[in-house]
Every structure is written in structure tokens, then in C-alpha cells.
Write an enzyme that holds these catalytic residues in place. Structure first.
Site, PDB file in Angstrom:
ATOM      1  N   CYS A 113       0.817  -1.221   0.000  1.00  0.00           N
ATOM      2  CA  CYS A 113       0.000   0.000   0.000  1.00  0.00           C
ATOM      3  C   CYS A 113       0.853   1.275   0.000  1.00  0.00           C
ATOM      4  O   CYS A 113       0.359   2.344  -0.325  1.00  0.00           O
ATOM      5  CB  CYS A 113      -0.947   0.012   1.191  1.00  0.00           C
ATOM      6  SG  CYS A 113      -2.088  -1.371   1.185  1.00  0.00           S
ATOM      7  N   HIS A 250      -3.320   7.578   2.031  1.00  0.00           N
ATOM      8  CA  HIS A 250      -3.697   6.254   1.529  1.00  0.00           C
ATOM      9  C   HIS A 250      -5.106   5.951   2.016  1.00  0.00           C
ATOM     10  O   HIS A 250      -5.435   6.167   3.190  1.00  0.00           O
ATOM     11  CB  HIS A 250      -2.704   5.211   2.045  1.00  0.00           C
ATOM     12  CG  HIS A 250      -3.143   3.799   1.812  1.00  0.00           C
ATOM     13  ND1 HIS A 250      -3.623   3.365   0.598  1.00  0.00           N
ATOM     14  CD2 HIS A 250      -3.185   2.724   2.648  1.00  0.00           C
ATOM     15  CE1 HIS A 250      -3.933   2.086   0.694  1.00  0.00           C
ATOM     16  NE2 HIS A 250      -3.683   1.672   1.924  1.00  0.00           N
ATOM     17  N   ASN A 280     -10.128  -0.116  -0.315  1.00  0.00           N
ATOM     18  CA  ASN A 280      -8.673   0.012  -0.279  1.00  0.00           C
ATOM     19  C   ASN A 280      -8.105  -0.557  -1.575  1.00  0.00           C
ATOM     20  O   ASN A 280      -8.145  -1.771  -1.793  1.00  0.00           O
ATOM     21  CB  ASN A 280      -8.138  -0.736   0.945  1.00  0.00           C
ATOM     22  CG  ASN A 280      -6.629  -0.618   1.102  1.00  0.00           C
ATOM     23  OD1 ASN A 280      -5.935  -0.149   0.194  1.00  0.00           O
ATOM     24  ND2 ASN A 280      -6.126  -1.032   2.245  1.00  0.00           N
TER      25      ASN A 280
END
Ligand code: ACO
Length: 323
Positions: A113, A250, A280
């Protein structure tokens, strides 16, 4: 002084939209649980046969159009991804071919990520050192391919998508008033790798495996490490939290985003939040959020922007830039 400035941005989301309620058809879960624990309402999933490079190519074309550039104007293609098309070659070379590029060099970055923040920092280094003038930086993922659909604690959280930016060398004065990347801050700590990992891989199981996560541990590390890295990158750039116009975090979980902003004393109206609609999307989440924010009029030339991410590794970091 050479600065690497964002001159174009674009994104792509697969057509299929999956609402939270879909998961209730095969799991003991609810829209209310998913929304209240993560802020996620829906996500996009790639169609059968649609690959990470397909998503990346769409996003790259949009970023090139936004910058008014042709594929052969680009020196380097970087794809941040943990869900590559193939074990090799790099997804970036597949994108290079798909764009019709006949020059330059292309490679992948794997920091889960945190991949886009790692890629931005490395693209900045290539530009500042004079090795490239224009870098196409893409975050692209098909996380739906590595979900364990029987694990309600993880499969409800992720989505597929791609975002891209074009970084270009411009002249700056060497002050925080310059456009472009002003400071970067990267970290990893392999001691925590087991709290967020995929159960397989080429040299262990000869399969791609499924995502596994100790959610509470990741949450705790995320808030603490993202806040620390953001404070450090602001200091490196010679600015304070009050100077920030926009935070592009993020997009993993709205509670992580909210807690981190509170720790930094940044009001939520400065924070770009897209996780409700995308879930996500790992390395794709930041460029996707940047592209959506620009389209909404929330990112304007001259805005001071900080972006931060954490993911498997653990790997994390932050980038300070003037849009
Ligand atoms: N639906 C219904 N119930 C669920 C679900 C679900 N989808 N998932 C878990 N539960 C249950 C659990 O089984 C547990 O039940 P129990 O008490 O009977 O055992 C209960 O809900 C509470 O579970 P917790 O794990 O304590 O829930 P928590 O409040 O910690 O939220 C979550 C879980 C959302 C994963 C949270 O820990 C989190 O956000 N962690 C951060 C992880 C993250 O976002 N990672 C993304 C990847 S890394 C990154 O990008 C930063």
C-alpha cells in the site's frame, strides 16, 4: 534547482461496482458493520480477464492527455503494484508496450500500500539526478484476485483500480514556494511483516496466495507511523501543518485517516477521502484520490499537499509536494 512537478493526473476504475450488501449473500456481515468499521460503501472489481496492466494503461492514457503529452515524451514508466500481471516481466513493460512506447525504461515497485509513495520518491530521485526528465508513475492493483472470500475480516475492505501521474523536471528556486516534490520520507520494518502478508509466492508455494491481516495491529501501527512520517516530511520540507492546503492519505480506512489527521492537528476538510467509493486499492489509492480530487476542484496549482501511506512490510512513508 531541479524539481519534479506533477504535470498530469488520471485514473481508471473497472466498470463493475460492488456494494457492501453483495457480501451479505455469502458471508455473515452487514453494510452497517463494513461502513462503521472502515467507511467503505462500495468498491470496483475488475472483470474476468481484465489485468492490472489493463487498468494501468487506461489511467496512464488519462494522465498523458491531462499533461498534453504523447507516450514517447516519457523517459521512464514505474508501476507500483503487488498484483502484477505475471511473475515476470514487470507490469511496467507491459504498460510500456500497451501505450505504444518505443523508448525509455520501465520497471515495477513493490511496497504494497506504500507503493505509490515509494514510487514518487524514486521518480523524484531519477529526475533530480538528471537520469530522466519525465516519469510516468502509476499505482495499479487487482486485489480482488488475492482475496480469501471466506475471510470476512479482509475481503470486504479491498477494491481494484489504477491512478497515474506524470512527473516532469522543472526549474525551482530551492524554497518551499517551488512547485514539485519538496521532501520525501520512507521507512520499512520487516519485523512486522507477518501482520499483513499474502500466504503464497513464487519461491515458497508456486502460487499467488491470499491476503491475511491482523487488523488491530495494522491499525495501531498505521496511525502512529503515518503521523510520525508526516511530521518528519513537513520538517524536512521546511513547512508546518498549518501551511498544508490538502492531505491525500492512503485510502485504507476512514478511521485511520481520521485518527491520523487528529494527531497532526489537521482539520478533515483539508483531507481528501475517497475510500467510501473505492475501498482500499493499495498502491492505486493515492493517485486515484489525487485524480478524483483534481476533478472535484479540490487540488489546484500551487496547493501545498502532503501524501502518506503504510502497507505490508511494514513499509510506509510520506511525500510533501506543491501541486
Ligand atoms: N462483518 C461482520 N463482523 C465482522 C467482520 C465483518 N466483515 N469482520 C470482522 N468481524 C467481527 C469479528 O469477527 C469480531 O467478532 P468477535 O468479537 O465475535 O470476535 C468483531 O467483528 C470485531 O472485530 P475486530 O477485528 O475487533 O474489529 P475492528 O474494530 O478491529 O475492525 C478492521 C476490523 C476494520 C479490520 C480494523 O481492525 C482495521 O481497520 N484495521 C486496519 C486494517 C486496514 O485497514 N488494513 C488495510 C490494509 S493495510 C493498509 O492499507 C493500511
Amino acid at each position: 534547482m531541479i524539481r519534479a512537478a506533477i504535470q498530469g493526473v488520471g485514473h481508471y476504475l473497472p466498470e463493475r461496482v460492488v456494494e457492501n450488501d453483495w457480501f451479505t449473500t455469502f458471508l455473515d456481515t452487514s453494510d452497517e458493520w463494513i461502513k462503521s468499521r472502515s467507511g467503505i460503501e462500495r468498491r470496483h472489481f475488475a472483470a474476468e480477464g481484465q489485468t492490472t496492466s489493463d487498468l494501468a494503461i487506461h489511467a496512464a492514457k488519462a494522465a498523458l492527455a491531462d499533461a498534453g503529452l504523447e507516450p514517447d515524451d516519457i523517459d521512464t514508466v514505474m508501476v507500483a503494484t503487488s498484483t502484477p500481471d505475471l511473475t515476470f516481466p514487470a507490469t511496467a513493460t507491459i504498460v510500456q508496450q500497451g501505450l505504444g512506447m518505443t523508448r525509455g525504461f520501465a520497471f515495477d515497485i513493490q511496497a504494497v500500500c506504500a507503493g505509490f509513495v515509494y514510487a514518487l520518491s524514486n521518480a523524484n530521485a531519477l529526475i533530480v539526478s538528471g537520469q530522466a526528465k519525465r516519469v510516468l508513475v502509476i499505482g495499479a492493483e487487482t486485489f480482488s484476485r488475492i482475496m480469501n472470500w471466506e475471510d470476512r475480516t479482509t475481503c470486504v475492505l479491498f477494491g481494484d483500480g489504477a491512478g497515474a501521474v506524470i512527473l516532469e523536471a522543472i526549474e525551482g528556486e530551492g524554497t518551499p514556494a517551488d512547485r514539485g516534490i519538496l521532501a520525501t520520507d520512507l521507512h520499512s520494518d520487516g519485523r512486522h511483516r507477518e501482520i499483513l502478508q499474502v500466504s503464497g509466492g513464487v519461491s515458497t508455494s508456486q502460487s499467488s496466495g491470499h491476503l491475511m491481516m491482523a487488523g488491530k495491529d495494522v491499525f495501531r501501527h498505521a496511525v502512529e507511523k503515518l503521523a510520525r512520517s508526516t511530521i518528519d516530511v513537513l520538517e524536512k520540507g521546511g513547512v508546518t501543518a498549518d501551511d498544508i492546503d490538502r492531505v491525500v492519505p492512503h485510502q485504507a480506512n476512514v478511521r485511520i485517516i481520521d485518527r491520523t489527521a487528529k494527531k497532526l492537528g489537521l482539520p478533515m476538510d483539508k483531507v481528501v477521502v475517497t475510500v467510501a467509493d473505492h475501498g482500499n486499492t493499495s498502491a492505486a489509492s493515492i493517485p486515484l484520490a489525487m485524480s478524483v480530487a483534481k476533478a472535484r476542484g479540490d487540488l489546484k496549482t500551487g496547493d501545498l499537499v502532503v501524501t502518506e501511506a503504510i502497507g505490508g512490510g511494514l513499509a510506509w512513508g510520506a511525500v510533501l509536494l506543491r501541486w
